[in-house]
Design an enzyme around this catalytic site. Structure first.
Site, PDB file in Angstrom:
ATOM      1  N   ASP A   1      40.705  18.308  72.677  1.00 38.92           N
ATOM      2  CA  ASP A   1      41.618  17.806  71.645  1.00 38.92           C
ATOM      3  C   ASP A   1      42.490  18.989  71.226  1.00 38.92           C
ATOM      4  OD1 ASP A   1      42.660  16.436  69.126  1.00 38.92           O
ATOM      5  OD2 ASP A   1      41.178  14.966  69.749  1.00 38.92           O
TER       6      ASP A   1
ATOM      7  N   HIS B   1      45.878   3.633  73.331  1.00 36.52           N
ATOM      8  CA  HIS B   1      46.565   2.625  72.507  1.00 36.52           C
ATOM      9  C   HIS B   1      47.494   3.284  71.473  1.00 36.52           C
ATOM     10  CE1 HIS B   1      43.887   2.227  68.651  1.00 36.52           C
ATOM     11  NE2 HIS B   1      43.848   3.458  69.102  1.00 36.52           N
TER      12      HIS B   1
HETATM   13  C1  LIG Z   1      42.634   7.797  67.456  1.00 37.15           C
HETATM   14  S1  LIG Z   1      41.992   9.373  67.742  1.00 37.15           S
HETATM   15  C2  LIG Z   1      40.601   8.949  68.765  1.00 37.15           C
HETATM   16  C3  LIG Z   1      39.526   9.955  68.640  1.00 37.15           C
HETATM   17  C4  LIG Z   1      38.214   9.648  69.347  1.00 37.15           C
HETATM   18  N1  LIG Z   1      38.393   9.561  70.776  1.00 37.15           N
HETATM   19  C5  LIG Z   1      37.555   8.390  68.804  1.00 37.15           C
HETATM   20  O1  LIG Z   1      36.985   7.636  69.590  1.00 37.15           O
HETATM   21  O2  LIG Z   1      37.580   8.168  67.583  1.00 37.15           O
HETATM   22  C6  LIG Z   1      43.112  10.116  68.910  1.00 37.15           C
HETATM   23  C7  LIG Z   1      42.815  11.558  69.185  1.00 37.15           C
HETATM   24  O3  LIG Z   1      43.792  12.066  70.111  1.00 37.15           O
HETATM   25  C8  LIG Z   1      44.086  13.407  69.758  1.00 37.15           C
HETATM   26  N2  LIG Z   1      45.376  13.823  70.348  1.00 37.15           N
HETATM   27  C9  LIG Z   1      46.610  13.386  70.021  1.00 37.15           C
HETATM   28  N3  LIG Z   1      47.539  13.981  70.791  1.00 37.15           N
HETATM   29  C10 LIG Z   1      46.864  14.798  71.630  1.00 37.15           C
HETATM   30  C11 LIG Z   1      47.269  15.650  72.692  1.00 37.15           C
HETATM   31  N4  LIG Z   1      48.553  15.755  73.035  1.00 37.15           N
HETATM   32  N5  LIG Z   1      46.318  16.322  73.371  1.00 37.15           N
HETATM   33  C12 LIG Z   1      45.001  16.180  73.021  1.00 37.15           C
HETATM   34  N6  LIG Z   1      44.546  15.377  72.037  1.00 37.15           N
HETATM   35  C13 LIG Z   1      45.476  14.696  71.347  1.00 37.15           C
HETATM   36  C14 LIG Z   1      44.111  13.370  68.244  1.00 37.15           C
HETATM   37  O4  LIG Z   1      43.988  14.658  67.687  1.00 37.15           O
HETATM   38  C15 LIG Z   1      42.929  12.447  67.953  1.00 37.15           C
HETATM   39  O5  LIG Z   1      41.743  13.179  67.791  1.00 37.15           O
END
Ligand SMILES: C[S@@+](CC[C@H](N)C(=O)[O-])C[C@H]1O[C@@H](n2cnc3c(N)ncnc32)[C@H](O)[C@@H]1O
Length: 429
Positions: free
Chosen positions: A286, A331
């Protein structure tokens, strides 16, 4: 639909079934007391009890709307803005924390001294909330918690979810009409991750929600809590992920299976899986801040099997793994961006590697129950206003996977009984 009496009879029938379940299992009856259990007691997850509970919610909602009549149904929706602004004010000013978790609560004058707010203002705000079952006046001139206000204090992730909605989702909602009206929504592709969303318009920023969070650690921490609360929804229970995929066989089941949890936030999904599957190793990827706080929270018993890596999932995946798990990640992005995320993984994959998505697969109205349908449609709008994307149906997911890499295919979609999410398995043809 039948008559009001028919509906009421069905409600009685389901209520009786639930009462019998509670009595025969020696479980507490649901109540509004501060000592009430946080969820309807169904410790063995009996599907018949859950079905009766959902039917009771649906039928009572129908009966209530019929009794209200259409004009009042609309007025109630309008009034919900007052519910939100009142609660926002109370929570922002930390007022619930000054009300003790006791049956008689606190006199208004004492609360006024503690909060430096006039008793009259406190009264009008708290009495409005009380009409929604949040707070009550057990004796004259005293205000006390109910089960619903107490849970905001006791359940930190739920409190985080609620304040995230009040402070980020609510302002974004005020710009949705403007952005949709200008045709700006759903034009994220080509504009870089995020595109212009109602959220970015409301906050006057030119970056995605995720980039914004990375620059605001307090909001980011709260958002992690909110995500944890989403995992606590019955339909999102992590047991569906734990039991819904043959994790035990990953990597041949011989202790070498490697799972990369892409966009894995603080690693709570990996930690949960690691507790159940001692043969698996996890790498949570992340943003830098996110993985740093995940690492700090990791139980020491998992240090050998759960590691963290700062990685931007739009850049080439550096780890060759057996499974790339993406739960509630794609999503958040437009079709083009979701395809870019998957495309960045494909070159690192072995022939036997799998990408496992845990996502809602949208269905037509009426296919799932009303409680689940409301969640699904709410999330669809939430995705649109916060991230300029939307939930996807089966064909949409297949199209995104094909667009990502011509060699990748959806191998199967499995929706565990009771789960709101499906598990989408992707591999090489
Ligand atoms: C909706 S959360 C889902 C988190 C986790 N997988 C869950 O099941 O709850 C989306 C995650 O994607 C991460 N994220 C967003 N853009 C990103 C990027 N470019 N590279 C890595 N992680 C990213 C966010 O920090 C966040 O933790």
């Amino acid at each position: 639909m039948g008559t009001l009496t028919d509906l009421a009879a069905r409600i009685t029938q389901h209520a009786q079934l639930l009462d019998e379940h509670l009595q025969s299992n020696n479980l507490p009856s649901p109540s509004f007391s501060i000592h009430a259990p946080p969820d309807f007691p169904n410790p063995d997850k009996d599907p018949n009890v859950e079905a009766a509970r959902v039917a009771l919610i649906e039928d009572t909602q129908t009966l209530r709307n019929l009794a209200l009549g259409p004009g009042q149904v609309i007025r109630e929706v309008g009034w919900s803005i007052i519910d939100l602004s009142t609660l926002h004010t109370l929570l922002s000013l930390n007022i619930p924390h000054h009300i003790p978790l006791t049956p008689t609560g606190i006199p208004y004058p004492t609360l006024s001294t503690l909060t430096s707010l006039p008793p009259q203002t406190l009264k009008l705000l708290l009495r409005q909330s009380a009409t929604a079952g949040i707070f009550h006046e057990p004796i004259p001139n005293h205000i006390a918690h109910t089960a619903a206000s107490a849970i905001l204090l006791r359940d930190k992730p739920l409190g985080d979810w609620f304040t995230h909605h009040l402070e980020e989702v609510f302002p974004a909602g005020t710009k949705l009409a403007e952005v949709v009206g200008e045709g700006a929504a759903c034009k994220g592709e080509g504009k870089g991750p995020g595109g212009e969303s109602a959220f970015s318009r409301a906050f006057g920023i030119d970056e995605s929600f995720w980039e914004f969070l990375e620059k605001h650690p307090d909001r980011q921490r709260r958002f992690f809590g909110a995500m944890q609360a989403v995992g606590g929804d019955e339909g999102h229970d992590l047991r569906f992920v734990v039991e819904g995929y043959p994790w035990g066989g990953v990597g041949g089941g011989e202790g070498r299976g490697v799972v990369v949890d892409v966009g894995g936030s603080s690693g709570f999904v990996s930690s949960t899986l690691a507790h159940t599957y001692p043969n698996l190793h996890f790498i949570v990827q992340d943003y830098a801040h996110t993985v740093a706080s995940g690492r700090a929270q990791l139980p020491s018993s998992l240090i050998d099997r759960v590691s963290f890596m700062a990685h931007d999932f739009f850049t080439p995946q550096p780890v060759t793994a057996d499974v790339y798990l993406l739960r509630h990640v794609c999503h958040n992005w437009s079709d083009g961006d979701a395809a870019r995320i998957l495309r960045a993984i494909a070159p690192a994959m072995k022939e036997s590697s799998r990408i496992v998505l845990v996502e809602v697969v949208v269905v037509e109205p009426g296919v799932v129950g009303r409680v689940q349908e409301r969640y699904m449609r709410n999330m669809d709008v939430n995705m649109l206003q916060m991230l300029n994307t939307q939930e996807r149906g089966k064909e949409d997911w297949e199209r995104v996977v094909k667009e990502a890499d011509g060699r990748l295919r959806v191998k199967g979609i499995h929706k565990p009984e009771g789960s709101w999410d499906s598990i989408i398995e992707i591999g090489f043809e």
